[in-house]
Structure formats: C-alpha cells, structure tokens
Motif scaffolding. Structure first.
Motif, PDB file in Angstrom:
ATOM      1  N   TYR A 212     -28.132 -34.256  31.071  1.00  0.00           N
ATOM      2  CA  TYR A 212     -29.133 -34.057  30.028  1.00  0.00           C
ATOM      3  C   TYR A 212     -30.429 -34.809  30.363  1.00  0.00           C
ATOM      4  N   ILE A 214     -33.251 -36.534  28.576  1.00  0.00           N
ATOM      5  CA  ILE A 214     -33.454 -37.058  27.229  1.00  0.00           C
ATOM      6  C   ILE A 214     -34.934 -37.055  26.863  1.00  0.00           C
ATOM      7  N   ASP A 215     -35.771 -37.481  27.783  1.00  0.00           N
ATOM      8  CA  ASP A 215     -37.209 -37.453  27.566  1.00  0.00           C
ATOM      9  C   ASP A 215     -37.884 -37.328  28.935  1.00  0.00           C
ATOM     10  N   GLN A 245     -22.456 -34.506  23.954  1.00  0.00           N
ATOM     11  CA  GLN A 245     -23.719 -33.764  24.024  1.00  0.00           C
ATOM     12  C   GLN A 245     -24.683 -34.243  22.935  1.00  0.00           C
ATOM     13  N   ARG A 246     -24.160 -34.425  21.725  1.00  0.00           N
ATOM     14  CA  ARG A 246     -24.997 -34.880  20.611  1.00  0.00           C
ATOM     15  C   ARG A 246     -25.461 -36.322  20.824  1.00  0.00           C
ATOM     16  N   LEU A 247     -24.552 -37.201  21.271  1.00  0.00           N
ATOM     17  CA  LEU A 247     -24.883 -38.614  21.420  1.00  0.00           C
ATOM     18  C   LEU A 247     -25.884 -38.849  22.547  1.00  0.00           C
ATOM     19  N   SER A 249     -27.930 -36.634  24.044  1.00  0.00           N
ATOM     20  CA  SER A 249     -29.212 -35.984  23.781  1.00  0.00           C
ATOM     21  C   SER A 249     -30.062 -36.786  22.809  1.00  0.00           C
ATOM     22  N   ALA A 250     -29.398 -37.556  21.928  1.00  0.00           N
ATOM     23  CA  ALA A 250     -30.131 -38.397  20.978  1.00  0.00           C
ATOM     24  C   ALA A 250     -30.644 -39.679  21.629  1.00  0.00           C
ATOM     25  N   GLY A 251     -30.272 -39.941  22.897  1.00  0.00           N
ATOM     26  CA  GLY A 251     -30.755 -41.108  23.622  1.00  0.00           C
ATOM     27  C   GLY A 251     -30.083 -42.409  23.229  1.00  0.00           C
ATOM     28  N   LEU A 252     -28.820 -42.334  22.723  1.00  0.00           N
ATOM     29  CA  LEU A 252     -28.124 -43.548  22.314  1.00  0.00           C
ATOM     30  C   LEU A 252     -27.762 -44.406  23.529  1.00  0.00           C
ATOM     31  N   VAL A 257     -22.302 -44.777  23.236  1.00  0.00           N
ATOM     32  CA  VAL A 257     -21.746 -43.463  23.566  1.00  0.00           C
ATOM     33  C   VAL A 257     -20.266 -43.586  23.943  1.00  0.00           C
ATOM     34  N   GLU A 260     -18.010 -44.444  20.925  1.00  0.00           N
ATOM     35  CA  GLU A 260     -17.768 -43.292  20.052  1.00  0.00           C
ATOM     36  C   GLU A 260     -16.750 -42.334  20.664  1.00  0.00           C
TER      37      GLU A 260
END
Length: 402
Positions: A212, A214-215, A245-247, A249-252, A257, A260
C-alpha cells in the motif's frame, strides 16, 4: 565454572541474550564431540539441527523473553560428526553484570526415544493383528444379500459424491479467484520498484500479502503465512486481509497494526482451542523521505536487506507468531537505508532459512534488475520441486529503493 557443574551428569551451557555461547560444561562437550575453544563465543546454531534452529528462533527465544524461562522443550542437537541427538532443554534468564544471560540444562533423550519406538512398534503390530482378525470374522459373517444391499448403497453414494465433487471444485475455484483478487499489485514509481510472486500449493493458500502507498513518501508492505494451506487457512487470510488493509491504509504505526492482527486471531478462536490457527507475519513501513524502515517480524522467516555495496542484514523475528500468546508486546525495530538498497520478503515455502539459497543469490545478483532476480528465484524453486517434490505455498516480494 565449578568442578561439580563442569562434570555434572547432564549438559550445561550459558547463552547470551542473542544466542552466543558463553560457557559450556565438559559433559555437553563430550556428548557433542567438541572442544571448548571451538564453541565458546560461537552462536548456538552451530550445535543445532536445521529444524532446531528454526524452533529456537520462532519459539524458544520469544518464550524466554516473554516468561523468563522455558521448561522441558524438546529439540535436537548436532554433534561435530553430524549425529543428531534428541534432548530436553530447561532454561532460565537472569541478569549478570548488567546484561541478560540464559542458563540452560540439557538432558539427552536417546534411550527414552528407543524405548518409545519399541512400544509404538509393538502397539502397531498388535493393532494390525486385531484388524486382520476382525476383517476375517466380518468376511465370514457377511451374506450375499447384505453385499448386494451395500453395493446399491455404494452406487448411490458414488453418484452423490461425484455431484458433490463437481460442486466443490467449482466453489473452490471461485474461492481461489476471490483470494487472488485480494492481492495488491506491486508499486513502481521514481521512489520504489517492486516484483511479487504468489503460488498456492493447492486450490487455496495460507499465504497472503498487501502492498500500500499511504501517502507521497510512505509505503506499507505486509506478508503473512497462516498455519496450513487448506480452506480454513484461506478463510483466515481473508479476514486478516480486510483488517490489515484498513489499518495500513490509515497509516497506523507498525506495532499497533500487529497488535490488532494478533487480537483478531485470539478473538476468532476464543472458545475453540482445537481449531486455533496461528500466523507468522512481517510488516514494514518504508519512509522514502527520511529513508527509514520501521518493521516487526512475528515468527516469520527473516527478510533480507542488502545495501548498495552488497552488505546484507537479516530482519529477524522480534515476536512470536500472531495468535500464539496472549499479551505479547510488539516492539518496533527500525533502520535507515541508502538509496539503491534491495529488500526481499518471503514465506517458508520459498526457503525456510534464507542462508540456504536466497542470501547468496541476492549477493551474487546485486547488479541485476529486479525482474531478472525474480527469474533466478523461480528457476531455483522449479529445480527444488523436481528434486524434492516440495508442496507448499510460495510467496515473495522484491523491492528496490531508488
């Protein structure tokens, strides 16, 4: 080391926190057929079989770090003559002169294994004799009428099985397509260049990865290997995918990560220990602006980082596999890199120990483009299958940082 301990009727050695031998008694040296000078300051891997090396890396050291001790763990040592010796190891960690060391008691188990093998052989012969007797009695009592009834039942059952087999094959194919659809594409731009490979040993796989952006500067790469490679493992990879994928992509942060994902596996099997699955995983967060990589390796084969000049470093396991122990603290490791470095992540179906093949190949092909290196690894995997008939999920990710 005092005289009594040096010649005790069991082996004794003291290890540093990272596995190097500090002390070893004469009893264990005699068992292993080594001199003291040849082992002191050597890594404990030098007296372990290959499976034992992996076991200590993935379970022994993480367990000692978590609980400060290990009791009656079964492993195999290897003598200087390459003889395998099964042993029980008990270990406890302690602080000595401001550093942590591991005191280990080692008890050879050769005689016990011989006795157990004899008992198992006797049990197997008895069971075979009983089965043969039962079969003979059953054949005598079976009537022609019963055989005809069974024949009709078998024909009907066979028809049902054929129908079920066709339907199951269609469903598995659909599941395979869905699973492969979840896999992300490699990213190629002016900062990073990537190549990926994924191959399931059957219809479905226990391997899964995610890549991913992220930025503008940060990239997240995760590779997981769920225990086994059947339907249950594949279902677990899908639930893990939706979460990471959610974690990511959110940049945690890396540690959050992994925490979780670990909690998710524990919740899945909270009321069913027999169905529990664990997963090895490695997650890297690459920041191309600061040229820094944060990572956590949870019981996964060590990733390989290679500097532009060819120097290599292993990103070894920093925590137990996901879903194994409650309350694990995931500690993020990091390092800075120079542009032109190369990264390789892989599952154990590619190479259980990177030192066997991947590390030398990576060093030898430092000047080759990524797609050529990928071809070399695939050639190796095909040769391995022809020689050893291996059947395991295979995944790897190659990254060049420009």
């Amino acid at each position: 080391m005092d005289e009594q301990l040096n010649h005790a009727p069991c082996g004794f050695l003291t290890l540093s926190e990272d596995g190097f031998i500090i002390e070893i008694n004469q009893t264990l040296l005699r068992i292993l057929n080594y001199s003291q000078d040849s082992l002191i300051e050597q890594h404990v891997n030098s007296i372990l079989t290959v499976p034992a090396r992996m076991f200590l890396q993935f379970y022994f050291f993480p367990l000692v770090k978590l609980e400060n001790r290990v009791e009656e763990m079964y492993i195999s040592l290897e003598t200087s003559k390459r003889e395998e010796i099964p042993v029980l190891i008990n270990a406890v960690s302690k602080r000595v002169k401001e550093r942590t060391v591991l005191d280990c008691i080692i008890i050879p188990m050769r005689k016990r294994n011989e006795y157990e093998n004899e008992l198992l052989l006797a049990k197997k012969e008895t069971e075979q004799a009983l089965k043969a007797k039962h079969k003979a009695i059953t054949e005598l009592e079976t009537t022609l009428k019963k055989l005809e009834i069974q024949k009709e039942e078998l024909l009907e059952l066979n028809q049902q099985n054929q129908k079920y087999k066709i339907e199951t094959k269609k469903e598995l194919e659909l599941a395979r397509i869905i699973q492969e659809t979840l896999l992300t594409n490699p990213i190629n731009n002016d900062k990073v260049q990537m190549e990926v490979f994924y191959n399931a040993s059957g219809e479905l796989s226990g391997d899964i990865y995610g890549i991913y952006q992220i930025d503008q500067y940060r990239y997240g790469i995760i590779l997981l290997d769920v225990m086994g490679h059947g339907i249950s493992s594949a279902l677990i990879t899908m639930t893990l995918h939706s979460l990471f994928q959610r974690l990511i992509s959110a940049g945690l942060p890396v540690d959050l990560v992994m925490k979780e994902l670990d909690s998710h596996l524990h919740k899945l099997f909270h009321n069913n220990e027999e169905a529990r699955h664990y997963s090895t995983a490695i997650f890297l967060l690459i920041d191309t602006e600061s040229q820094k990589i944060d990572y956590i390796n949870a019981g996964h084969p060590p990733a390989l980082w290679q500097d532009p000049d060819g120097a290599q470093y292993e990103l070894c396991s920093t925590a137990p596999p996901l879903g194994t122990f409650e309350g694990v603290v995931f500690e993020t490791k990091n390092f800075t890199y120079r542009k032109g470095g190369r990264l390789l992540l892989y599952t154990d179906g590619v190479d259980p120990l990177a030192s066997n093949y991947l590390a030398p190949l990576l060093r030898k092909t430092v000047s080759l483009p990524l797609y050529k290196l990928k071809e070399e690894i695939l050639l190796y995997l095909n040769n391995e299958k022809n020689v050893y008939h291996k059947s395991d999920d295979e995944s790897f990710i190659l990254v060049d940082l420009k």
